[in-house]
Motif scaffolding. Structure first.
Motif, PDB file in Angstrom:
ATOM      1  N   PRO A  55      40.087   4.887  20.542  1.00 14.43           N
ATOM      2  CA  PRO A  55      38.802   4.647  19.888  1.00 14.43           C
ATOM      3  C   PRO A  55      38.773   5.195  18.452  1.00 14.43           C
ATOM      4  N   LEU A  56      37.974   4.524  17.636  1.00  9.49           N
ATOM      5  CA  LEU A  56      37.788   4.891  16.229  1.00  9.49           C
ATOM      6  C   LEU A  56      36.304   5.015  15.942  1.00  9.49           C
ATOM      7  N   LEU A  57      35.928   5.962  15.108  1.00 10.26           N
ATOM      8  CA  LEU A  57      34.572   6.046  14.591  1.00 10.26           C
ATOM      9  C   LEU A  57      34.697   5.834  13.092  1.00 10.26           C
ATOM     10  N   ILE A  58      34.211   4.685  12.619  1.00 12.05           N
ATOM     11  CA  ILE A  58      34.330   4.335  11.211  1.00 12.05           C
ATOM     12  C   ILE A  58      32.945   4.441  10.584  1.00 12.05           C
ATOM     13  N   VAL A  59      32.869   5.261   9.528  1.00 12.05           N
ATOM     14  CA  VAL A  59      31.586   5.635   8.940  1.00 12.05           C
ATOM     15  C   VAL A  59      31.621   5.409   7.433  1.00 12.05           C
ATOM     16  N   ASN A  60      30.652   4.643   6.906  1.00 11.03           N
ATOM     17  CA  ASN A  60      30.560   4.530   5.440  1.00 11.03           C
ATOM     18  C   ASN A  60      29.843   5.779   4.921  1.00 11.03           C
ATOM     19  N   THR A  61      30.442   6.412   3.935  1.00 13.54           N
ATOM     20  CA  THR A  61      29.970   7.709   3.461  1.00 13.54           C
ATOM     21  C   THR A  61      29.579   7.659   1.989  1.00 13.54           C
ATOM     22  N   HIS A 153      26.369   4.959   8.215  1.00 15.18           N
ATOM     23  CA  HIS A 153      26.258   4.017   9.332  1.00 15.18           C
ATOM     24  C   HIS A 153      27.568   4.131  10.117  1.00 15.18           C
ATOM     25  N   LYS A 154      27.489   4.170  11.446  1.00 17.98           N
ATOM     26  CA  LYS A 154      28.664   4.466  12.258  1.00 17.98           C
ATOM     27  C   LYS A 154      29.004   3.328  13.221  1.00 17.98           C
ATOM     28  N   TYR A 155      30.265   2.875  13.164  1.00 10.82           N
ATOM     29  CA  TYR A 155      30.787   1.905  14.128  1.00 10.82           C
ATOM     30  C   TYR A 155      31.765   2.634  15.039  1.00 10.82           C
ATOM     31  N   LEU A 156      31.509   2.582  16.343  1.00  6.26           N
ATOM     32  CA  LEU A 156      32.460   3.107  17.317  1.00  6.26           C
ATOM     33  C   LEU A 156      33.260   1.928  17.846  1.00  6.26           C
ATOM     34  N   ILE A 157      34.553   1.965  17.610  1.00  5.76           N
ATOM     35  CA  ILE A 157      35.465   0.931  18.084  1.00  5.76           C
ATOM     36  C   ILE A 157      36.087   1.430  19.378  1.00  5.76           C
ATOM     37  N   GLY A 158      35.991   0.617  20.439  1.00  9.41           N
ATOM     38  CA  GLY A 158      36.557   1.002  21.731  1.00  9.41           C
ATOM     39  C   GLY A 158      38.063   0.819  21.772  1.00  9.41           C
ATOM     40  N   ARG A 159      38.650   1.241  22.869  1.00  8.62           N
ATOM     41  CA  ARG A 159      40.100   1.136  23.054  1.00  8.62           C
ATOM     42  C   ARG A 159      40.597  -0.306  22.942  1.00  8.62           C
ATOM     43  N   ILE A 163      33.920  -3.551  18.704  1.00  5.33           N
ATOM     44  CA  ILE A 163      32.797  -2.634  18.526  1.00  5.33           C
ATOM     45  C   ILE A 163      32.180  -2.302  19.876  1.00  5.33           C
ATOM     46  N   ALA A 164      32.174  -1.019  20.198  1.00  4.07           N
ATOM     47  CA  ALA A 164      31.588  -0.547  21.451  1.00  4.07           C
ATOM     48  C   ALA A 164      30.130  -0.149  21.251  1.00  4.07           C
ATOM     49  N   GLU A 165      29.856   0.519  20.132  1.00  2.42           N
ATOM     50  CA  GLU A 165      28.503   1.000  19.827  1.00  2.42           C
ATOM     51  C   GLU A 165      28.322   1.039  18.315  1.00  2.42           C
ATOM     52  N   VAL A 166      27.069   0.966  17.897  1.00  2.00           N
ATOM     53  CA  VAL A 166      26.717   1.086  16.486  1.00  2.00           C
ATOM     54  C   VAL A 166      25.590   2.105  16.384  1.00  2.00           C
ATOM     55  N   PHE A 167      25.721   3.018  15.423  1.00  2.00           N
ATOM     56  CA  PHE A 167      24.718   4.052  15.223  1.00  2.00           C
ATOM     57  C   PHE A 167      24.258   4.034  13.776  1.00  2.00           C
ATOM     58  N   PRO A 168      22.961   3.881  13.552  1.00  2.00           N
ATOM     59  CA  PRO A 168      22.463   3.880  12.173  1.00  2.00           C
ATOM     60  C   PRO A 168      22.564   5.258  11.533  1.00  2.00           C
ATOM     61  N   SER A 169      22.344   5.283  10.243  1.00  2.00           N
ATOM     62  CA  SER A 169      22.497   6.487   9.427  1.00  2.00           C
ATOM     63  C   SER A 169      21.768   7.701   9.970  1.00  2.00           C
ATOM     64  N   ALA A 170      20.557   7.523  10.450  1.00  2.00           N
ATOM     65  CA  ALA A 170      19.730   8.653  10.878  1.00  2.00           C
ATOM     66  C   ALA A 170      20.246   9.329  12.151  1.00  2.00           C
ATOM     67  N   VAL A 171      21.145   8.675  12.886  1.00  2.00           N
ATOM     68  CA  VAL A 171      21.686   9.280  14.100  1.00  2.00           C
ATOM     69  C   VAL A 171      22.792  10.249  13.689  1.00  2.00           C
ATOM     70  N   THR A 180      28.270  10.837  24.011  1.00  2.00           N
ATOM     71  CA  THR A 180      28.403  10.136  25.292  1.00  2.00           C
ATOM     72  C   THR A 180      29.185   8.835  25.113  1.00  2.00           C
ATOM     73  N   ALA A 181      28.894   8.090  24.050  1.00  2.00           N
ATOM     74  CA  ALA A 181      29.609   6.836  23.792  1.00  2.00           C
ATOM     75  C   ALA A 181      31.086   7.094  23.515  1.00  2.00           C
ATOM     76  N   ILE A 182      31.384   8.147  22.768  1.00  2.00           N
ATOM     77  CA  ILE A 182      32.791   8.496  22.500  1.00  2.00           C
ATOM     78  C   ILE A 182      33.489   8.867  23.791  1.00  2.00           C
ATOM     79  N   ALA A 183      32.865   9.706  24.597  1.00  2.00           N
ATOM     80  CA  ALA A 183      33.466  10.118  25.889  1.00  2.00           C
ATOM     81  C   ALA A 183      33.709   8.907  26.767  1.00  2.00           C
TER      82      ALA A 183
END
Length: 189
Positions: A55-61, A153-159, A163-171, A180-183
């Motif tokens: 899995p990857l967590l890709i975040v625009n910073t 803004h966060k994209y969680l890429i699954g194995r 894209i497994a999950e998307v989390f907006p900036s405020a999260v 939990t999504a990463i686990a």
């Protein structure tokens, strides 16, 4: 025992096969995230194929954003889940409010020196619109209602490379939903 070059060549060949099949099946969204790469802040490339099956967590910073302190939380996630297979990748962007105006040295100063970031940081990239980096175009096609609207803004890429999950900036990175999504992604086989 396979050496690193052999493993990388095998991963790249597998990714090329997936890309060819996905295009034949009719679309960019069928291509897994592992088909993309980012120029690294250090000048090398961050090839997502090197993380195939993880899995990857890709975040625009951005360095001058109210959310910039999330770098610390992203570093904590990296520390907590890295040994289990997660990779966090920061993608600096000046797309929102001109909050990443500097070059590599300024980005490095903020991320690595102020916040102690050790996870991979890409070179500055466009993340929205017609000139967006190919990964972000792919993500927008896959999840058109969940494109970045601001920095961090966060994209969680699954194995599986999608894209497994998307989390907006405020999260916040420390949010239970992200952990939990990463686990869950790490547990998927």
């Amino acid at each position: 025992m396979l050496n690193r070059r052999t493993m990388l060549a095998t991963a790249l060949a597998a990714t090329a096969t997936m890309v060819t099949r996905a295009l034949a099946d009719g679309g960019m969204s069928r291509i897994p995230a592992y088909a993309f790469s980012f120029p690294a802040l250090s000048g090398d490339d961050i090839r997502l194929a090197a993380f195939t099956g993880k899995p990857l967590l890709i975040v625009n910073t951005a360095s001058l954003c109210g959310y910039t302190p999330q770098y610390a939380g992203l570093q904590e996630l990296w520390g907590e889940f890295r040994q289990r297979g997660l990779t966090v990748i920061g993608v600096p962007s000046n797309d929102f409010g001109g909050q990443e105006p500097g070059g590599a040295s300024e980005i490095s100063e903020t991320a690595q020196h102020q916040y102690g970031v050790t996870f991979p940081i890409a070179a500055k990239a466009v993340v929205v619109g017609a000139k967006a980096h190919p990964f972000y175009k792919w993500a927008a096609e896959a999840r058109p209602k969940e494109v970045p609207k601001w920095n961090f803004h966060k994209y969680l890429i699954g194995r599986d490379g999608y894209i497994a999950e998307v989390f907006p900036s405020a999260v916040e990175p420390s949010d239970t939903r992200i952990k939990t999504a990463i686990a869950r992604s790490l547990a998927d086989s």
